[in-house]
Motif scaffolding. Structure first.
Motif, short mmCIF file in Angstrom:
data_model
loop_
_atom_site.label_atom_id
_atom_site.label_comp_id
_atom_site.label_asym_id
_atom_site.label_seq_id
_atom_site.Cartn_x
_atom_site.Cartn_y
_atom_site.Cartn_z
N GLY A 233 0.82 -1.21 0.00
CA GLY A 233 0.00 0.00 0.00
C GLY A 233 0.85 1.25 0.00
O GLY A 233 1.98 1.24 0.45
N HIS A 234 0.28 2.33 -0.51
CA HIS A 234 0.96 3.62 -0.44
C HIS A 234 -0.06 4.72 -0.29
O HIS A 234 -1.25 4.49 -0.47
CB HIS A 234 1.85 3.84 -1.66
CG HIS A 234 1.10 3.89 -2.96
ND1 HIS A 234 0.42 5.00 -3.37
CD2 HIS A 234 0.92 2.96 -3.92
CE1 HIS A 234 -0.14 4.76 -4.54
NE2 HIS A 234 0.13 3.53 -4.90
N GLY A 235 0.42 5.89 0.03
CA GLY A 235 -0.47 7.02 0.22
C GLY A 235 -1.04 7.05 1.62
O GLY A 235 -0.49 6.45 2.53
N VAL A 236 -2.14 7.74 1.77
CA VAL A 236 -2.76 7.89 3.08
C VAL A 236 -3.51 6.62 3.43
O VAL A 236 -4.29 6.11 2.65
CB VAL A 236 -3.75 9.08 3.08
CG1 VAL A 236 -4.47 9.17 4.41
CG2 VAL A 236 -3.02 10.37 2.77
N ARG A 237 -3.22 6.11 4.60
CA ARG A 237 -3.92 4.91 5.03
C ARG A 237 -4.98 5.29 6.06
O ARG A 237 -4.67 5.84 7.10
CB ARG A 237 -2.92 3.94 5.65
CG ARG A 237 -3.57 2.64 6.01
CD ARG A 237 -2.58 1.72 6.68
NE ARG A 237 -3.21 0.43 6.88
CZ ARG A 237 -2.64 -0.55 7.55
NH1 ARG A 237 -1.46 -0.41 8.07
NH2 ARG A 237 -3.27 -1.69 7.71
N MET A 238 -6.22 4.98 5.74
CA MET A 238 -7.29 5.27 6.68
C MET A 238 -7.51 4.05 7.57
O MET A 238 -7.48 2.92 7.10
CB MET A 238 -8.60 5.59 5.94
CG MET A 238 -8.51 6.80 5.02
SD MET A 238 -8.02 8.31 5.88
CE MET A 238 -9.59 8.74 6.66
N ILE A 239 -7.70 4.31 8.83
CA ILE A 239 -7.98 3.21 9.75
C ILE A 239 -9.28 3.48 10.50
O ILE A 239 -9.73 4.62 10.58
CB ILE A 239 -6.84 3.02 10.78
CG1 ILE A 239 -6.59 4.34 11.51
CG2 ILE A 239 -5.59 2.51 10.10
CD1 ILE A 239 -5.73 4.19 12.73
#
Ligand SMILES: [Zn+2]
Length: 162
Positions: free
Chosen positions: A98-104
């Motif tokens: 994955g790359h970029g902003v990771r939403m949790i």
């Protein structure tokens, strides 16, 4: 904190599949080069222009001994991970980068609603529950049962400009 996973070359496969968006394929390039150099068969698919059903057909038609790389934005990676598993790829036969902003997801201790936040905020930021508006301190405790990080009520009763 949460470091981006770098793709690693898994050797000894019969064939390699590389899927990704623009940035993802860029990150897979070193591995694609290695595979090319060793003269192993491979396919590269740019996922930005493919329908999910096409991808699913393509994945299902792969033979045993095929290794799959998918490199996507975090927000889309989960979907493709599910898709790959549905098409018969196990954790040992695939790598997801994955790359970029990771939403949790943050799990509210009061109303049990999940609120999405940027993972950068993990363990340090406060957020507000999207349902009950309780101020939550985001812990770094991940609950597999809830599929989210646990949010605790903060003692901070300071200014609330709602
Ligand atoms: Zn809540």
């Amino acid at each position: 904190m949460m470091t981006e996973k770098q793709p690693a070359f898994v050797t000894g496969k019969r064939k390699y599949l590389f899927c990704g968006d623009h940035k993802g394929l860029e990150r897979l390039t070193p591995i694609i080069k290695k595979v090319k150099k060793e003269n192993i068969s491979f396919e590269v698919v740019y996922l930005g222009e493919k329908e999910e059903t096409d991808i699913s057909m393509w994945m299902r038609n792969q033979k045993m001994g095929t290794f799959l790389y998918i490199a996507m934005e975090w927000s889309k990676l989960e979907n493709f991970k599910h898709l790959a598993v549905e098409c018969g790829f196990s954790e040992e036969e695939a790598q997801f980068i994955g790359h970029g902003v990771r939403m949790i997801d943050v799990f509210c201790c009061k109303c049990h609603q999940k609120t999405k936040i940027d993972s950068e905020g993990l363990g340090k930021l406060l957020t507000t529950c999207s349902r009950c508006h309780l101020k939550l301190s985001v812990s770094d405790h991940y609950s597999p049962l809830r599929g989210s990080y646990l949010g605790y009520a903060t003692l901070d009763t300071g200014s609330d400009h709602r």
